[in-house]
Write a protein that holds these residues in place. Sequence first.
Motif, mmCIF file in Angstrom:
data_model
loop_
_atom_site.group_PDB
_atom_site.id
_atom_site.type_symbol
_atom_site.label_atom_id
_atom_site.label_comp_id
_atom_site.label_asym_id
_atom_site.label_seq_id
_atom_site.Cartn_x
_atom_site.Cartn_y
_atom_site.Cartn_z
ATOM 1 N N GLN A 148 -1.331 -6.530 2.718
ATOM 2 C CA GLN A 148 -1.251 -5.205 3.323
ATOM 3 C C GLN A 148 -2.109 -4.176 2.602
ATOM 4 O O GLN A 148 -2.539 -3.206 3.205
ATOM 5 C CB GLN A 148 0.207 -4.714 3.363
ATOM 6 N N ASP A 149 -2.368 -4.401 1.314
ATOM 7 C CA ASP A 149 -3.175 -3.461 0.531
ATOM 8 C C ASP A 149 -4.634 -3.934 0.553
ATOM 9 O O ASP A 149 -4.962 -4.974 -0.012
ATOM 10 C CB ASP A 149 -2.659 -3.399 -0.907
ATOM 11 N N PHE A 150 -5.498 -3.143 1.207
ATOM 12 C CA PHE A 150 -6.897 -3.534 1.359
ATOM 13 C C PHE A 150 -7.842 -2.551 0.674
ATOM 14 O O PHE A 150 -8.930 -2.272 1.180
ATOM 15 C CB PHE A 150 -7.228 -3.672 2.842
ATOM 16 N N GLU A 151 -7.452 -2.075 -0.472
ATOM 17 C CA GLU A 151 -8.291 -1.143 -1.222
ATOM 18 C C GLU A 151 -9.654 -1.750 -1.544
ATOM 19 O O GLU A 151 -10.669 -1.050 -1.585
ATOM 20 C CB GLU A 151 -7.597 -0.708 -2.513
ATOM 21 N N CYS A 152 -9.698 -3.062 -1.732
ATOM 22 C CA CYS A 152 -10.948 -3.725 -2.094
ATOM 23 C C CYS A 152 -11.999 -3.631 -0.986
ATOM 24 O O CYS A 152 -13.189 -3.806 -1.246
ATOM 25 C CB CYS A 152 -10.702 -5.188 -2.439
ATOM 26 N N ILE A 217 -9.112 -9.485 -3.091
ATOM 27 C CA ILE A 217 -8.050 -8.619 -2.567
ATOM 28 C C ILE A 217 -7.146 -8.140 -3.698
ATOM 29 O O ILE A 217 -6.796 -6.952 -3.772
ATOM 30 C CB ILE A 217 -7.233 -9.351 -1.491
ATOM 31 N N ASN A 218 -6.763 -9.047 -4.580
ATOM 32 C CA ASN A 218 -5.865 -8.679 -5.687
ATOM 33 C C ASN A 218 -6.531 -7.741 -6.686
ATOM 34 O O ASN A 218 -5.852 -6.985 -7.381
ATOM 35 C CB ASN A 218 -5.362 -9.938 -6.400
ATOM 36 N N SER A 219 -7.852 -7.755 -6.748
ATOM 37 C CA SER A 219 -8.573 -6.885 -7.687
ATOM 38 C C SER A 219 -8.510 -5.421 -7.279
ATOM 39 O O SER A 219 -8.634 -4.528 -8.118
ATOM 40 C CB SER A 219 -10.036 -7.313 -7.785
ATOM 41 N N LYS A 220 -8.375 -5.147 -5.959
ATOM 42 C CA LYS A 220 -8.398 -3.786 -5.409
ATOM 43 C C LYS A 220 -9.691 -3.045 -5.760
ATOM 44 O O LYS A 220 -9.734 -1.822 -5.826
ATOM 45 C CB LYS A 220 -7.183 -2.976 -5.878
ATOM 46 N N ASP A 221 -10.757 -3.809 -5.957
ATOM 47 C CA ASP A 221 -12.031 -3.259 -6.424
ATOM 48 C C ASP A 221 -13.114 -3.541 -5.363
ATOM 49 O O ASP A 221 -13.449 -4.699 -5.110
ATOM 50 C CB ASP A 221 -12.398 -3.915 -7.757
ATOM 51 N N ARG A 222 -13.644 -2.481 -4.764
ATOM 52 C CA ARG A 222 -14.660 -2.644 -3.721
ATOM 53 C C ARG A 222 -15.880 -3.393 -4.234
ATOM 54 O O ARG A 222 -16.510 -4.156 -3.474
ATOM 55 C CB ARG A 222 -15.074 -1.269 -3.172
ATOM 56 N N SER A 223 -16.233 -3.223 -5.485
ATOM 57 C CA SER A 223 -17.435 -3.867 -6.010
ATOM 58 C C SER A 223 -17.292 -5.386 -6.103
ATOM 59 O O SER A 223 -18.288 -6.098 -6.237
ATOM 60 C CB SER A 223 -17.783 -3.297 -7.387
#
Length: 247
Positions: A148-152, A217-223
Amino acid sequence: MRYFVEFSYFGKNYHGWQKQPNAISVQQVLEDTFSTFFRKSIDLVGAGRTDAGVHAKQMFAHFDGEPIEDIPNALHRLNSFLPDDIAVHHILQVNDEAHARFDAVSRTYEYWVVENKNPFYIDAAYYLKNQPDVEAMNEAAAMLLDYQDFECFSKSNTDVKTYICHLEKAVWERKDDQLVFTITADRFLRNMVRAVVGTLLEVGKGKWTKADVKSVINSKDRSKAGPSVPAKGLYLTSVLYPDKIYK
């Protein structure tokens, strides 16, 4: 009196939906046209944003105005004023509290990929020179529904308050001469779909595994995610609303 307007556009000539001070947008063109036709200032509130170059097969916005006595005639005249790459399809009366953005229960996007050079898709799809592994991409796409968390996959430095999105569908399918990715959710983050597609294509090219996508996904890091694919292949295809908003 509040109305919903349903419309579509080919996004090549526009810097997205939202008005901008120094660039042409779909919202600006529609508001100028509606204001001219109705002879009063019309403000349109869209169902969401689309980035520069992105297309919409179905988009909605709401506006307030006086009763429209002849809607078919209004549609005909509005379309005669609009440029060829924007079309208005329906004007629907809704409840006074109905909101094009906040009342939408789901949105669906498609991303079009072509694997053979085709001049007719030059501004309408992403040309991928090597055929990807669709089965591997679908395995990775199915896994997205567990999160559910797609910050990456979100564009950096945005003003969103949450990165939570509830996905209903994420699948690749071959349709005629296209490879189409379809994704449905209650909401999307800025640049999210293009980043998701770019990440899944890394799997299709054999560069990443499903486990790598989990780590992204678990990193929440776009890079850490894959590159954003070009805007020209992205289409907003459906926005759904509950029946209770309509009169």
